[in-house]
Design a protein around this motif. Sequence first.
Motif, mmCIF file in Angstrom:
data_model
loop_
_atom_site.group_PDB
_atom_site.id
_atom_site.type_symbol
_atom_site.label_atom_id
_atom_site.label_comp_id
_atom_site.label_asym_id
_atom_site.label_seq_id
_atom_site.Cartn_x
_atom_site.Cartn_y
_atom_site.Cartn_z
ATOM 1 N N LEU A 108 0.924 -1.152 -0.068
ATOM 2 C CA LEU A 108 -0.050 -0.074 -0.018
ATOM 3 C C LEU A 108 0.838 1.209 0.083
ATOM 4 O O LEU A 108 0.813 2.138 -0.662
ATOM 5 C CB LEU A 108 -0.890 0.054 1.308
ATOM 6 C CG LEU A 108 -1.833 1.180 1.272
ATOM 7 C CD1 LEU A 108 -2.795 1.453 0.046
ATOM 8 C CD2 LEU A 108 -2.673 1.064 2.509
ATOM 9 N N GLU A 109 1.986 1.126 0.836
ATOM 10 C CA GLU A 109 2.795 2.355 0.794
ATOM 11 C C GLU A 109 3.391 2.622 -0.592
ATOM 12 O O GLU A 109 3.615 3.816 -0.920
ATOM 13 C CB GLU A 109 4.051 2.267 1.855
ATOM 14 C CG GLU A 109 3.221 2.163 3.424
ATOM 15 C CD GLU A 109 2.819 1.038 3.662
ATOM 16 O OE1 GLU A 109 2.831 -0.164 3.159
ATOM 17 O OE2 GLU A 109 1.829 1.028 4.787
ATOM 18 N N LYS A 156 1.069 4.300 -2.854
ATOM 19 C CA LYS A 156 0.745 5.690 -2.357
ATOM 20 C C LYS A 156 1.887 6.659 -3.039
ATOM 21 O O LYS A 156 1.668 7.611 -3.495
ATOM 22 C CB LYS A 156 0.668 5.815 -1.075
ATOM 23 C CG LYS A 156 -0.730 5.101 -0.420
ATOM 24 C CD LYS A 156 -0.764 5.594 0.822
ATOM 25 C CE LYS A 156 -2.019 5.107 1.629
ATOM 26 N NZ LYS A 156 -2.167 5.309 3.138
ATOM 27 N N ASP A 205 1.625 9.447 -5.928
ATOM 28 C CA ASP A 205 2.133 10.872 -5.571
ATOM 29 C C ASP A 205 3.250 11.120 -6.575
ATOM 30 O O ASP A 205 3.062 12.219 -7.007
ATOM 31 C CB ASP A 205 2.933 10.743 -4.242
ATOM 32 C CG ASP A 205 2.028 10.835 -3.078
ATOM 33 O OD1 ASP A 205 0.889 11.053 -3.090
ATOM 34 O OD2 ASP A 205 2.468 10.242 -1.902
#
Length: 90
Positions: free
Chosen positions: A3-4, A7, A11
């Motif tokens: 998930l990181e 993200k 970004d």
Amino acid sequence: MTLEELKAKADQIKKDANAVIDGIDQNEMDEDAVNWADLSCTEVWLNLDDDKPSWMITVEEASPDSSNLAAYIHNELTRFGHDVWVRCEW
């Protein structure tokens, strides 16, 4: 991807999309209805419905019919290594 990592990718796509938008020569994109003063990438989406996940961005302050602008941003983002579908909206 974690998930990181997803993200972070989102970004980076948004940052790169806004860099592309900031570098556009408005005189070369005069065929599309665009509010150049506020044009920006405001959202990044990951579509998991298909067999292969795909990314989409929303560029606000351009007509949904701004196909030249959307194609230009898409093509420039491929240079950054992003395969992204571009959606324009007011």
